[in-house]
Design a protein around this motif. Structure first.
Motif, short mmCIF file in Angstrom:
data_model
loop_
_atom_site.label_atom_id
_atom_site.label_comp_id
_atom_site.label_asym_id
_atom_site.label_seq_id
_atom_site.Cartn_x
_atom_site.Cartn_y
_atom_site.Cartn_z
N ALA A 7 4.45 -9.43 5.24
CA ALA A 7 3.43 -8.52 5.05
C ALA A 7 3.68 -7.70 6.00
O ALA A 7 3.11 -6.57 6.02
N ASP A 8 5.06 -7.57 6.72
CA ASP A 8 5.35 -6.15 7.72
C ASP A 8 5.27 -5.31 6.16
O ASP A 8 4.75 -4.49 6.37
N TYR A 9 5.70 -5.11 5.21
CA TYR A 9 6.12 -4.04 4.63
C TYR A 9 4.92 -3.73 3.77
O TYR A 9 5.05 -2.99 3.37
N LEU A 10 4.09 -4.65 2.85
CA LEU A 10 2.29 -4.47 2.76
C LEU A 10 2.14 -4.00 3.82
O LEU A 10 0.76 -2.74 4.16
N PHE A 11 1.85 -4.50 5.41
CA PHE A 11 1.16 -3.39 5.87
C PHE A 11 1.88 -2.02 5.70
O PHE A 11 0.70 -1.15 5.84
N LEU A 12 3.39 -2.06 6.11
CA LEU A 12 3.84 -0.29 5.98
C LEU A 12 3.51 0.46 4.87
O LEU A 12 3.19 2.01 5.19
N TYR A 13 2.82 -0.08 3.59
CA TYR A 13 2.74 0.28 2.57
C TYR A 13 1.16 0.83 2.96
O TYR A 13 0.99 2.41 2.43
N PHE A 14 0.27 0.56 3.34
CA PHE A 14 -1.13 1.01 4.00
C PHE A 14 -0.39 1.86 4.92
O PHE A 14 -1.56 2.97 4.29
N LEU A 15 -0.42 1.65 5.77
CA LEU A 15 -0.27 2.67 6.86
C LEU A 15 0.13 4.33 6.44
O LEU A 15 -0.18 4.75 6.16
N GLY A 16 1.29 3.69 5.42
CA GLY A 16 1.73 5.32 4.71
C GLY A 16 1.61 6.04 4.43
O GLY A 16 1.16 7.27 4.77
N PHE A 17 0.80 5.01 3.22
CA PHE A 17 -0.61 5.99 2.74
C PHE A 17 -1.59 6.96 3.00
O PHE A 17 -1.93 7.59 3.07
N PHE A 18 -2.33 5.60 4.29
CA PHE A 18 -3.27 6.14 4.74
C PHE A 18 -2.56 8.30 5.69
O PHE A 18 -3.72 8.67 5.87
N VAL A 19 -1.60 7.60 6.09
CA VAL A 19 -1.08 8.58 7.24
C VAL A 19 -1.08 10.33 5.72
O VAL A 19 -1.56 11.13 6.53
N LEU A 20 -0.58 9.73 4.49
CA LEU A 20 -0.57 10.67 3.57
C LEU A 20 -1.93 11.29 3.62
O LEU A 20 -2.01 12.24 3.89
N LEU A 21 -3.18 10.97 3.76
CA LEU A 21 -4.67 10.92 3.14
C LEU A 21 -5.43 11.42 4.20
O LEU A 21 -5.76 12.55 3.73
N SER A 22 -4.92 11.43 5.48
CA SER A 22 -5.62 12.06 6.77
C SER A 22 -4.89 12.72 6.96
O SER A 22 -5.99 13.71 7.09
#
Length: 828
Positions: A97-112
């Motif tokens: 789940a840590d890697y899946l969370f990191l997928y989400f977080l990284g892409f959210f930062v990029l779009l932000s």
């Protein structure tokens, strides 16, 4: 403190935690995902963990695999690795789940960073994270790959901040994200990311030239280079160690010019062309990005009881065998050796990607389309040999990596990024209705039309035959034809499925375009469609059934009665297991010092020794490796063990020396060498012996007195100087030999082993693994950490002193910050 200001960030991040835990919900019960590659890794790293626990130090070497090798890529903890501590803070959830969370977080930062509305950024993050390829690599245990991919969006976000003239924030984010990216320790993914960055640089260089802003562009690139250099610096220890080992691994140039059969060997500074392109994406396979089982899905696809395969086998072999086969049916009909799942990007996101390609203008669109096409073309590998061979022959480092199909991760990132930018543009009130209508029309015609075409005609266009089908036909007459029927069926089902998702998405956008529904309704609908579209496919390949108890995961291999018998021998020896493929086996290393092993970059000379000698059952070579036990299949494939009483032991004296000039002569000399009496050395080591000769004495002795992974102590008693050969692997960049505390030279013997001159009398010989690269890397890392802290701090203090504040208006080449009109898409 105004909490509302942070809600657009807190709500998505907390949601990512919940969603990651929900998808991998068994982790809440203490279960862990069974990952085949990680099970092998546990076998390979077992001695490292045991050594660390017993001696409170890093061994940096293990004798459990391939005779012995550095552990730089096997669960090594490097000194002053503070980046890893930061990473552990971000990956606070249970794995995976840590890697899946990191997928989400990284892409959210990029779009932000791209100033995308948080609701749309949330959709994009989920679309990226649930991409089927990113889920399946977690399922099989490619954790380092997943780790590196997860940090890619953050690196790009830092780059984009700099080009948006937010210099301080961009510098900090680029340096931090790049440090985390490198620390993930998957050089291949980082290498592919650099391709995306290079293409970005080329496109924006052209734009800078057109706008006469080359000095500004140069300043921005310079700032990014400083950030990257510091990111490399803080990871210096692992990078230097990896580079050192790479020169000794299969990823480096071989000294041999012949193959085992005597034919000329392909000269390469890296991997062979065939090995690099073994996993090449097919032209037709590209449609897997849009239709999940276009090429049948995987080698082990789950079919139900209504399938042709089950019904055929039920009548021929019974219900139980029919069900077992149907639940692991070979539906994949492409040319790759193994496919665990299709790299499905989502039909909804593909539709939005095309919409964005029409709506968005400027260099951002050019970059995202360019990297998408670039990654797909290179993923074709041997199927597009003109381009692939050029990259292998002329592009630095390209021949160091295998599985060229994995470069499609760049498309995995670019497609949802342009899709969300396109959706934001479509929903923006500043976008003219005519623009929306035009984009909607052409996206609908092209994407829905493609899905409709395959749904209507695809089942009759292709043969659906696999190169493996003759084998199934030999198993049971008529089985291959039945498999083809099921492949045709699932092709139609998934083509129709993609068509339905595209049509529903188009309907939502049309209703918005005609003012029938509100903007938030569209966003909510797209969110549901993206998640359901991807998660339903993901669940076919990675789901709750793949989780096991933690205790079972800690012991991934069962100790058989025969192996238990071997462990009663408390000596230091090696085991050759014929029950498995020795060069792709970490299970034996879990219990014994193995002749084989499991690693993506095997020791080059050892692999060559295996191919030239061990694979041909040269017993003398096995004896010199101190192979004391053989595990082999007996009647009914029952495991048996044989004791090899001819094994040479840990060390022995020789008196017959053969000097050779080349690696070819060195490895061929082993064809007929009596390893207990003689030794083969290259002339590089002739000065060490100074022309001396040796005479063996039956009363002389050399005994292994104590053993640690990184230190071996021998007691010697000889009447005259003797030449000793050791059954340990030679590795010049770390092992040192000491006699009574004084450093002595030692040599490479018999292609892979060690040899040293033992002086007459009673002495203590100690081999210690003392890699200088660790000390050198640690110094560089500490200096880099200091600079990484001091540069932003100095920048901040200077800005405050000049009363400008720590804003981004003060940059290396441009004193003006972005204006209100300087929206993200125009900027980047």
């Amino acid at each position: 403190m105004n909490i509302k200001k942070f809600l657009p960030f807190l709500i998505p991040i907390l949601s990512f935690v919940v969603i990651a835990l929900a998808y991998f919900s068994p982790v809440l019960e203490g279960k862990e995902l069974y990952q085949s590659d990680i099970a092998q890794f546990r076998g390979m790293s077992k001695e490292v963990k045991e050594h660390r626990a017993e001696f409170q130090e890093e061994p940096y070497w293990t004798n459990r695999a391939f005779g012995g090798m550095p552990t730089y890529q096997l669960s090594t903890y490097y000194p002053h690795d503070y980046v890893k501590k930061v990473d552990s803070l971000l990956r606070f959830l249970p794995r995976p789940a840590d890697y899946l969370f990191l997928y989400f977080l990284g892409f959210f930062v990029l779009l932000s960073v791209l100033k995308v509305e948080w609701k749309l950024a949330f959709i994009g993050a989920l679309g990226f994270g649930f991409s089927t390829y990113l889920i399946i690599i977690l399922g099989v245990g490619h954790n380092a790959k997943a780790h590196a991919i997860a940090y890619m969006p953050m690196v790009l976000a830092g780059l984009l901040l700099v080009f948006d003239k937010k210099y301080l924030q961009g510098f900090i984010l680029t340096a931090a994200a790049m440090a985390l990216e490198i620390n993930a320790s998957h050089p291949q993914m980082t290498y592919y990311l650099l391709f995306a960055v290079l293409i970005f640089g080329i496109i924006y260089l052209i734009e800078a030239y057109k706008e006469r802003k080359l000095p500004e562009f140069a300043g921005q690139i310079g700032l990014l280079m400083v950030a990257v250099v510091l990111a490399v610096g803080v990871n210096a220890t692992s990078l230097l160690a990896t580079k050192e080992y790479a020169d000794h691994s299969t990823r480096s140039r071989s000294e041999l010019t012949i193959n085992p059969d005597g034919s000329p060997k392909e000269i390469s500074s890296g991997l062979s062309r065939e090995y690099i392109t073994q996993y090449s994406f097919g032209f037709l396979e590209t449609f897997d990005l849009f239709i999940p089982r276009f090429m049948g899905g995987s080698n082990n696809e789950k079919l139900d009881k209504e399938s042709y395969t089950y019904r055929f086998l039920k009548d021929k072999a019974g219900r139980k065998q029919a069900l077992n086969f149907a639940e692991n049916a070979p539906m994949y009909w492409g040319d790759q050796p193994i496919v665990a799942a299709p790299p499905y990007l989502g039909s909804v996101l593909i539709f939005l990607f095309v919409l964005g390609a029409i709506l968005i203008k400027g260099p951002m669109k050019k970059w995202l389309i360019a990297v998408t096409v670039f990654s797909i073309v290179l993923s074709w590998g041997k199927n597009f040999s003109l381009i692939t061979n050029f990259f292998i022959d002329y592009v630095p480092l390209y021949n160091k990596f295998r599985a060229v199909s994995s470069i499609q991760v760049i498309a995995e990132l670019a497609v949802p990024l342009l899709a969300i930018l396109g959706l934001q543009k479509f929903l923006s009130e500043n976008t003219k209705k005519e623009e929306r209508l035009k984009a909607f029309k052409w996206a609908g015609i092209s994407v829905a039309g493609l899905a409709l075409f395959f749904t209507a005609f695809g089942a009759n266009l292709f043969s659906f035959e696999s190169f493996r089908d003759p084998g199934y036909e030999n198993m049971l007459a008529g089985l291959s034809d039945i498999l083809i029927e099921d492949r045709r069926t699932i092709f139609f089902q998934d083509s129709l499925r993609s068509l339905v998702y595209v049509v529903i998405t188009a309907c939502l956008l049309w209703l918005f375009l005609t003012d029938k529904i509100k903007r938030n309704v569209v966003i909510g609908g797209i969110l549901i469609l993206v998640v359901v579209d991807l998660v339903v496919v993901d669940q076919r390949y990675v789901n709750n059934d793949d989780f096991i108890t933690k205790s079972r995961l800690e012991k991934p291999f069962d100790l058989s009665p025969m192996q238990s018998e071997i462990l009663k021998d408390k000596g230091h020896y090696r085991v050759l297991n014929f029950m498995v493929d020795p060069l792709n086996d970490g299970s034996t290393s879990f219990f014994h010092n193995s002749i084989g092993g499991y690693h993506a970059a095997k020791p080059r000379r050892y692999q060559e020794l295996y191919e030239f000698q061990i694979a041909r059952n040269n017993i003398e070579v096995l004896n010199m490796l101190n192979t004391k036990y053989f595990i082999f299949p007996g009647e009914n494939n029952v495991e048996n063990v044989q004791l090899n009483q001819e094994a040479n032991g840990n060390a022995w004296f020789v008196d017959q020396i053969e000097f050779v000039d080349t690696a070819n002569e060195e490895i061929r000399a082993l064809d007929s060498l009596d390893t207990e009496k003689g030794v083969v050395l290259t002339r590089d080591f002739e000065p060490v012996l100074e022309g001396r000769s040796f005479v063996k004495d039956s009363t002389d002795s050399i005994v292994l007195a104590s053993y640690k992974a990184n230190e071996m102590v021998y007691e010697t008693n000889t009447s005259s100087d003797q030449l000793a050969v050791f059954s340990e692997i030679y590795y010049k960049d770390g092992w040192s030999a000491y006699v009574d505390g004084e450093l002595i030279p030692h040599m490479r013997a018999n292609y892979v082993l060690r040899a040293a001159v033992i002086p007459a009398g009673n002495h203590t010989l100690v081999f210690k693994f003392e890699p200088k690269v660790i000390h050198t890397g640690s110094i560089i890392s500490l200096v880099s950490y200091g600079l990484l802290l001091l540069i932003p701090l100095g920048w901040y203090l200077k800005a405050r002193k000049s009363k400008k504040g720590p804003t981004d208006k003060e940059g290396p080449t441009d004193k003006e910050g972005p204006t209100e009109k300087n929206e993200s898409i125009q900027v980047i």
